[in-house]
Design a protein around this motif. Structure first.
Motif, PDB file in Angstrom:
ATOM      1  N   ARG A 189      -0.942  20.465  -5.441  1.00  0.00           N
ATOM      2  CA  ARG A 189      -0.447  19.588  -4.366  1.00  0.00           C
ATOM      3  C   ARG A 189      -1.123  18.746  -3.615  1.00  0.00           C
ATOM      4  NH1 ARG A 189       5.436  21.819  -2.716  1.00  0.00           N
ATOM      5  NH2 ARG A 189       6.264  22.365  -5.568  1.00  0.00           N
ATOM      6  N   ALA A 190      -2.058  20.004  -2.356  1.00  0.00           N
ATOM      7  CA  ALA A 190      -3.094  19.230  -1.986  1.00  0.00           C
ATOM      8  C   ALA A 190      -3.499  18.020  -1.899  1.00  0.00           C
ATOM      9  CB  ALA A 190      -4.234  20.592  -1.616  1.00  0.00           C
ATOM     10  N   GLY A 191      -4.270  18.079  -4.005  1.00  0.00           N
ATOM     11  CA  GLY A 191      -5.203  17.061  -3.987  1.00  0.00           C
ATOM     12  C   GLY A 191      -4.877  15.783  -4.203  1.00  0.00           C
ATOM     13  N   LEU A 192      -2.805  15.734  -4.454  1.00  0.00           N
ATOM     14  CA  LEU A 192      -2.170  14.881  -4.480  1.00  0.00           C
ATOM     15  C   LEU A 192      -2.431  14.233  -3.562  1.00  0.00           C
ATOM     16  CD1 LEU A 192       0.807  14.962  -6.453  1.00  0.00           C
ATOM     17  CD2 LEU A 192      -0.964  14.368  -7.349  1.00  0.00           C
ATOM     18  N   LYS A 193      -2.129  14.993  -1.628  1.00  0.00           N
ATOM     19  CA  LYS A 193      -2.109  14.392  -0.225  1.00  0.00           C
ATOM     20  C   LYS A 193      -3.700  13.345  -0.074  1.00  0.00           C
ATOM     21  CE  LYS A 193       1.733  14.729   0.748  1.00  0.00           C
ATOM     22  NZ  LYS A 193       2.882  14.418   0.855  1.00  0.00           N
ATOM     23  N   ASP A 194      -4.274  14.099  -0.959  1.00  0.00           N
ATOM     24  CA  ASP A 194      -5.441  13.621  -0.814  1.00  0.00           C
ATOM     25  C   ASP A 194      -5.726  11.738  -1.324  1.00  0.00           C
ATOM     26  OD1 ASP A 194      -8.869  13.531  -0.049  1.00  0.00           O
ATOM     27  OD2 ASP A 194      -8.783  13.955  -2.400  1.00  0.00           O
ATOM     28  N   THR A 244      -3.444   9.953  -1.983  1.00  0.00           N
ATOM     29  CA  THR A 244      -2.675   9.324  -1.287  1.00  0.00           C
ATOM     30  C   THR A 244      -3.569   9.007  -0.092  1.00  0.00           C
ATOM     31  OG1 THR A 244      -0.585  10.084  -1.700  1.00  0.00           O
ATOM     32  CG2 THR A 244      -1.183   8.440   0.060  1.00  0.00           C
ATOM     33  N   SER A 245      -3.899   9.694   0.617  1.00  0.00           N
ATOM     34  CA  SER A 245      -4.929   9.226   1.718  1.00  0.00           C
ATOM     35  C   SER A 245      -6.776   8.455   1.038  1.00  0.00           C
ATOM     36  CB  SER A 245      -5.283  10.717   2.286  1.00  0.00           C
ATOM     37  OG  SER A 245      -4.164  11.263   2.829  1.00  0.00           O
ATOM     38  N   GLN A 246      -6.446   8.773   0.688  1.00  0.00           N
ATOM     39  CA  GLN A 246      -8.143   8.139  -0.071  1.00  0.00           C
ATOM     40  C   GLN A 246      -7.463   6.952  -1.005  1.00  0.00           C
ATOM     41  OE1 GLN A 246     -11.258   9.701  -0.305  1.00  0.00           O
ATOM     42  NE2 GLN A 246     -11.406  11.429   0.163  1.00  0.00           N
ATOM     43  N   LEU A 247      -6.299   6.352  -0.868  1.00  0.00           N
ATOM     44  CA  LEU A 247      -6.187   5.322  -1.811  1.00  0.00           C
ATOM     45  C   LEU A 247      -5.961   4.429  -0.758  1.00  0.00           C
ATOM     46  CD1 LEU A 247      -3.530   6.534  -4.915  1.00  0.00           C
ATOM     47  CD2 LEU A 247      -5.892   5.014  -5.190  1.00  0.00           C
ATOM     48  N   VAL A 277       0.944  -1.119   0.089  1.00  0.00           N
ATOM     49  CA  VAL A 277       0.106   0.409  -0.181  1.00  0.00           C
ATOM     50  C   VAL A 277       1.085   1.486  -0.134  1.00  0.00           C
ATOM     51  CG1 VAL A 277      -2.171   1.090   1.258  1.00  0.00           C
ATOM     52  CG2 VAL A 277      -2.064  -0.990   0.767  1.00  0.00           C
ATOM     53  N   ALA A 278       2.452   1.488   0.730  1.00  0.00           N
ATOM     54  CA  ALA A 278       2.594   2.611   0.760  1.00  0.00           C
ATOM     55  C   ALA A 278       3.476   2.667  -0.499  1.00  0.00           C
ATOM     56  CB  ALA A 278       3.832   2.297   2.399  1.00  0.00           C
ATOM     57  N   TYR A 279       4.372   1.534  -0.545  1.00  0.00           N
ATOM     58  CA  TYR A 279       4.972   1.741  -2.156  1.00  0.00           C
ATOM     59  C   TYR A 279       3.733   2.033  -3.203  1.00  0.00           C
ATOM     60  CZ  TYR A 279       6.602  -0.567  -6.283  1.00  0.00           C
ATOM     61  OH  TYR A 279       7.207  -1.057  -8.088  1.00  0.00           O
ATOM     62  N   SER A 280       2.848   1.636  -3.300  1.00  0.00           N
ATOM     63  CA  SER A 280       2.167   1.701  -4.523  1.00  0.00           C
ATOM     64  C   SER A 280       2.076   3.678  -4.978  1.00  0.00           C
ATOM     65  CB  SER A 280       1.540   0.618  -4.870  1.00  0.00           C
ATOM     66  OG  SER A 280      -0.038   0.862  -4.128  1.00  0.00           O
ATOM     67  N   THR A 281       1.024   4.333  -3.868  1.00  0.00           N
ATOM     68  CA  THR A 281       0.237   4.703  -3.839  1.00  0.00           C
ATOM     69  C   THR A 281       1.296   5.819  -3.539  1.00  0.00           C
ATOM     70  OG1 THR A 281       0.616   5.274  -1.338  1.00  0.00           O
ATOM     71  CG2 THR A 281      -1.500   3.791  -2.217  1.00  0.00           C
TER      72      THR A 281
END
Length: 438
Positions: free
Chosen positions: A301-306, A308-311, A231-235
């Motif tokens: 950038r905020a969208g990218l963080k979201d 990652t969190s969603q995934l 999970v950590a690697y792929s996201t």
């Protein structure tokens, strides 16, 4: 009170882990009462030099080639955060799972998987090299924390009275950190698999930590660690690729690009065809939080963080719900269960891994860099072997002099190389061989 302060003051919480799970290879008293055995394990890994070294070791992009790179250390910390929460939700001891996640990549050599492949070739005469087997070797031998008593060495430690037993972690912690609990060629389902978790000369401690465990089966905490790693690697690697501009979201909708992407994805999901992989990618692209583009602005950038969190939430919740559906609401530990990850979610994760590989790791410049790194490792192995023990670090020079045969001597040279960071490998190569001309 923050979590660290709580761990320092709270009384140990009763756990379903028995005395055998909390045993250490060499018994030792607790210097400060009030901590659980697994809290001690976590602290030992967290404060180890081997973990710190990962700050200078490649994850996807080399540490010196990006302003804010993800390294093996940041990946391990991210894996640990995912694993701690998922494990706790399922009834595992959170410190135990976090320890396994922190330790899971501790044996990776310089230059990531490229270095691993090059060291495997260099170590052919002593049985090869595998990052997971090296992790066990570091935890139980190479990271100096505890030594077996000189005059009270148990028979299982012979013939090395007074030898290092590494961090001397608990049986449960070592078992949880062992992703592949078998020797080279002994994969329970695929004898041709290159993955294994122990070298022949580390079998004594391996047999001890696996005592009473089903052959070839991972403990529950190890399966949680393994999925947290995926999970950590792929996201996060996809997040990095988007932010660096290597991944164009629009390309994921182009038929030709998708066909090439699914060829890469087959290495992570060999039992899935293009139609299933296409459906997995489409499920992700259909989410409202999936980015249509990326322009580097603060909002993007905020969208990218979201993203990652969603995934992460999507992948972990699916595994938690599926595991609970099979095993019920009780505490799941050791060999009472196996983590259940729905096939659709596994394929989504496989597609994300393929995205990172195709658009980040398979770039021409990365291929050229990896070729130079393989040469550095090969030439280092030759130079160190030829000039050992004088050019080895003191700890490895002593091990080299004590080696019982050529195989053990070569293994010591490999151990020395495996403890280097990317930068220190290049520096040592420049000193012994000459500057890297790439």
């Amino acid at each position: 009170m923050d979590d660290t302060a709580h761990r320092l003051t709270a009384a140990p919480t009763p756990t379903p882990y028995d005395r055998a799970a909390e045993a250490r290879w060499v018994p030792e008293p607790d210097k400060r009462p009030g901590r659980t055995a697994f809290q001690r394990d976590r602290a030992r890994v967290l404060h180890s030099a081997a973990l710190r070294r990962l700050a200078g070791t490649t994850q996807v992009v080399a540490p010196m080639r990006s302003d804010f790179p993800r390294t093996r250390l940041t990946h391990s910390l991210e894996c640990a955060q995912v694993g701690r929460e998922l494990g706790a939700a399922l009834g595992c001891d959170p410190d135990l799972v976090e320890t396994a996640c922190l330790a899971h990549d501790i044996g990776h050599p310089p230059f990531g998987h490229t270095g691993e492949e090059a060291l495997d070739q260099a170590a052919e005469a002593c049985g090869g090299f595998e990052g997971n087997a090296q992790s066990l070797r570091i935890l139980t031998r190479l990271e100096p924390k505890r030594f077996a008593p000189q005059d009270e060495t148990p028979a299982r430690l012979a013939p090395w009275p007074g030898r290092s037993v590494g961090l001397n972690l608990t049986r449960a912690a070592l078992d949880a950190a062992t992703k592949y609990p078998w020797t080279h060629g002994a994969h329970p389902a695929d004898p041709a698999s290159p993955k294994y978790g122990v070298y022949a000369d580390d079998l004594p401690v391996f047999r001890w930590l696996r005592a009473g465990s089903p052959a070839g089966r991972r403990c529950f905490e190890a399966t949680v660690m393994d999925w947290s790693d995926d999970v950590a690697y792929s996201t996060h690697d996809v997040e990095d690729g988007l932010q660096a501009g290597h991944i164009d979201p629009a390309a994921l909708r182009a038929p030709g690009e998708r066909a090439e992407l699914f060829k890469v994805a087959e290495r992570y999901a060999p039992d899935a065809g293009p139609e299933e992989l296409s459906a997995a990618l489409d499920r992700l692209l259909a989410q409202e939080w999936w980015p249509e583009s990326y322009d580097g602005t603060a909002r993007a950038r905020a969208g990218l963080k979201d993203l990652t969190s969603q995934l992460i939430g999507r992948f972990c919740l699916a595994a938690e719900q599926a595991t609970r559906a099979r095993y019920g609401p009780g505490r799941l530990t050791r060999y009472t269960a196996e983590l259940v990850v729905p096939r659709e979610v596994r394929l989504e994760c496989a597609v994300l891994k393929a995205v990172a590989v195709r658009y980040v790791m398979q770039r021409d410049e990365q291929a050229q860099l990896r070729a130079r790194q393989r040469i550095v490792i090969a030439e280092l192995a030759e130079a160190l072997s030829r000039r050992a023990p004088e050019v080895l670090d003191p700890v490895f020079a002593a091990m080299y002099r004590e080696a019982e045969d050529d195989r053990a001597a070569l293994r010591t040279v490999v151990d020395q190389i495996a403890t280097l960071t990317d930068a220190s490998a290049l520096a040592l190569h420049a000193r012994l061989v000459g500057p890297d001309r790439g």
